[in-house]
Design an enzyme around this catalytic site. Sequence first.
Site, PDB file in Angstrom:
ATOM      1  CG  ASP A  22      48.256  37.174  27.040  1.00 16.06           C
ATOM      2  OD1 ASP A  22      48.444  36.147  27.746  1.00 16.06           O
ATOM      3  OD2 ASP A  22      47.227  37.871  27.113  1.00 16.06           O
ATOM      4  CG  ASP A  94      42.429  34.112  29.610  1.00 16.75           C
ATOM      5  OD1 ASP A  94      43.069  34.820  30.410  1.00 16.75           O
ATOM      6  OD2 ASP A  94      42.426  32.867  29.655  1.00 16.75           O
ATOM      7  CG  HIS A 137      34.267  33.036  26.193  1.00 20.93           C
ATOM      8  ND1 HIS A 137      33.711  32.075  27.005  1.00 20.93           N
ATOM      9  CD2 HIS A 137      35.149  32.385  25.381  1.00 20.93           C
ATOM     10  CE1 HIS A 137      34.234  30.888  26.697  1.00 20.93           C
ATOM     11  NE2 HIS A 137      35.109  31.056  25.707  1.00 20.93           N
ATOM     12  CG  ASP A 174      34.004  26.865  22.152  1.00 22.80           C
ATOM     13  OD1 ASP A 174      34.588  27.354  21.178  1.00 22.80           O
ATOM     14  OD2 ASP A 174      34.509  26.829  23.307  1.00 22.80           O
ATOM     15  CG  HIS A 176      36.660  27.499  26.223  1.00 19.63           C
ATOM     16  ND1 HIS A 176      37.153  27.314  24.949  1.00 19.63           N
ATOM     17  CD2 HIS A 176      37.716  27.410  27.076  1.00 19.63           C
ATOM     18  CE1 HIS A 176      38.473  27.131  25.021  1.00 19.63           C
ATOM     19  NE2 HIS A 176      38.840  27.171  26.298  1.00 19.63           N
ATOM     20  CG  ASP A 267      37.273  25.158  21.690  1.00 17.56           C
ATOM     21  OD1 ASP A 267      36.129  24.657  21.528  1.00 17.56           O
ATOM     22  OD2 ASP A 267      37.444  26.307  22.150  1.00 17.56           O
ATOM     23  CE1 TYR A 307      41.170  29.650  19.743  1.00 13.09           C
ATOM     24  CE2 TYR A 307      40.197  27.940  21.133  1.00 13.09           C
ATOM     25  CZ  TYR A 307      40.172  29.222  20.603  1.00 13.09           C
ATOM     26  OH  TYR A 307      39.165  30.071  20.935  1.00 13.09           O
TER      27      TYR A 307
HETATM   28  C1  X5A Z   1      36.096  31.236  21.874  1.00 14.68           C
HETATM   29  C2  X5A Z   1      37.075  30.471  22.727  1.00 14.68           C
HETATM   30  C3  X5A Z   1      38.627  30.478  24.528  1.00 14.68           C
HETATM   31  C4  X5A Z   1      39.259  31.361  25.527  1.00 14.68           C
HETATM   32  C5  X5A Z   1      40.281  30.587  26.336  1.00 14.68           C
HETATM   33  C6  X5A Z   1      40.971  31.471  27.339  1.00 14.68           C
HETATM   34  N1  X5A Z   1      37.689  31.153  23.689  1.00 14.68           N
HETATM   35  N2  X5A Z   1      41.871  30.734  28.170  1.00 14.68           N
HETATM   36  O1  X5A Z   1      37.295  29.304  22.498  1.00 14.68           O
HETATM   37 ZN    ZN Z   2      36.348  27.611  23.091  1.00 18.08          ZN
END
Ligand code: X5A
Ligand code: ZN
Length: 695
Positions: A22, A94, A137, A174, A176, A267, A307
């Site tokens: 994935d 995701d 999330h 973060d 996101h 990230d 990441y």
């Molecule tokens: C916790 C976090 C990121 C999800 C990315 C999905 N999640 N495309 O950084």
């Molecule tokens: Zn994130």
Amino acid sequence: MRTGTALIYDEEMTKYKLLWVDPACKIEVPERLTVSHEALVRSGLADRCVSIPVREATEADILLVHSEEYLEAVKKTPHMTLEDLKEFTLQYGDVYFHPNIYRCAKLAAGAALQLVDSVMTGKVRNGMALVRPPGHHSMRSAASGFCVFNNVAIAAQYAKQKYGVKRVLIVDWDIHHGQGVQYCFEDDPSVLYFSWHRYEHQKFWPQLRESDFDSVGKEKGAGFNINVPWNKVGMQDSDYVSVFCHLLLPVAYEFCPDLVLVCAGFDSAIGDPEGEMCAAPDVFAHLTHLLMNLAGGKLCAVLEGGYNLTSLAQSVCQTVQTLLGDPAPRPADLAGPCKSALESLHCVRSAHRQYWSCLKHAADLPSPDISTKRVKLAEEEDEEVTLDKGEEEESAEEKVWPEPLKRVPPPTRTAVVLPDGVACPDGCKNFRPSEDLDPLIVNKLKEDFLKDADDSDALSTLSSLVALVEKMEKNEVCSGLALVRDVSVAMMCVVQHAASALRNRVLVVCLGDGKVPSHVTEDGKTCVVQFSDKESEEQESKYYIPVCLKKGYGDVSGFIQAVLGLLLPLGYEYDPGLVLLVRMSDSGPCESAWQQLTGLLLGLAQGHTLVLLQEGERTRVGPTASSLLGDPAPSLGQLPAPTPEDVESMERLRHRLKADWKLLQTTGDFTTAAADINLTHCLTSAQLLKLPGLY
Ligand code: X5A
Ligand code: ZN
């Protein structure tokens, strides 16, 4: 006094991984945790922390945020076949499941709760939990974005329930949007949720309309949800620091949390394949530092994303080292926010001005429904121009950046120069110059600063100050404190010595309306910010900045706003090697505001702050020393609105200075003609008169 930094980690949380192909999930790997932890061990930071064991969150804990149906569904995953797991995963976005992820998700949430317990019971001052899976999330009844249970949301509810915490600030740095956290507390005024996130006009995951700046919270919770959408990639340190100084910190101080939780995703750092931002790992030292004087220092950081394994490990180390109290590194060249960041900042401040008195004066948007669309149109025009110039979009080539410099705290944290009979505060070192000063310097001191050449006490104090400043420049001493007979003379003496003999720029922060060394500022080696209740008679210049607070320091709100919105951004952009903090007698704010100021300034100049106090102010020695040693300042309480006069004079100052100091900007220029017309219409004629040259 609560001290110590908790580190919560358990290898068990590395024991699940993606079992099928994935592309969206392949970056969420067990190594994220091992490299972060190993970096902490290798650097010696882990050893300096208090290690706290994880525990599993109980069902009751999980149900603080999630539904029973969802919990029951996740509970079944350890027994599923690979096919069943894949199938189960498909209903969410995701995210992936694994037979051991339920166990790990319980540990991740439990780790956050152990951290809250350690901080709330005073076992430690602050701490960090290294966890997988992340949490921000996940929603009441859904997994999302690698997250199963919402660790930080559960921790916030738990702190409210178990410890009666009245106000929780959640800072989500973060990259996101933690939509799960937003949904959880949208109508709850006891939890202030702040998130910045890559947005790109809703093109970036999770592509939600409600991640934009105009989602401010609902009903009673209106104003308690703050979204900063980044509409471009490549944001840098300046963009992050700018949003802290002009938005998050003023609101956070007004809110006055009892506890700060950080959704600590990395990230948002350079090199991350998801974020594609350009902030150096060092910036997290500053973001952390700037939050450490809220809530009496009670700060819990819980890992979310991150990441790029190199950037992640470096960023985690910067955060933990700052929690441990080591001085932050010199900030990188902060040249002010980019255009897109400034537009986002402007939009958020405008959307929140009706809820926060610290933002009341924020400029309106060109048109109330501006929006994303309007900004986007303007942006597309820009892009056409760039494309015409034949510039290609940057390729997905790997970013490289220098490894953060090792932060070596000086052997002496705080040295004091005190008259006989004043006791050296605990933890400080009584400063005696180790060798005699160069006779040339001594003669110059006598000539320039002593009326009576035989005044040996005065001479020895000044000599000590000069010697101390030299030790600070050599990084043998971090901060200093001196009680002197005449602060003005001592200030002049240090400034003159620093300007002629030291390599470093000096930021002089002067409280009170005494005479200041404005004449030495012309070459930019010294920058003076003077707080006073009188209008200044000095010539204004880029490097002499008089901040006039009419109510004196009686108005703590006005004072702290000036510190957050003027002094800090200016200090960050100026990037001094030494901060000289001078308190004239009979002036200056109440003790807690003074300690806040001192604590915040330690983020500059690697913590090299020298405080000068007038001899009569002995009672200030203890509290000042405690701030220099890194103890968190007491809270200021929920702040009322600052007086309109103070706000107005600060705004005038900001508008005078913002051409020279880019980090003082708070408004975007929405350049289309239509927007310009609307913009002027949004200001009342009174505002236009008072702010000449504003637009
Ligand atoms: C916790 C976090 C990121 C999800 C990315 C999905 N999640 N495309 O950084
Ligand atoms: Zn994130």
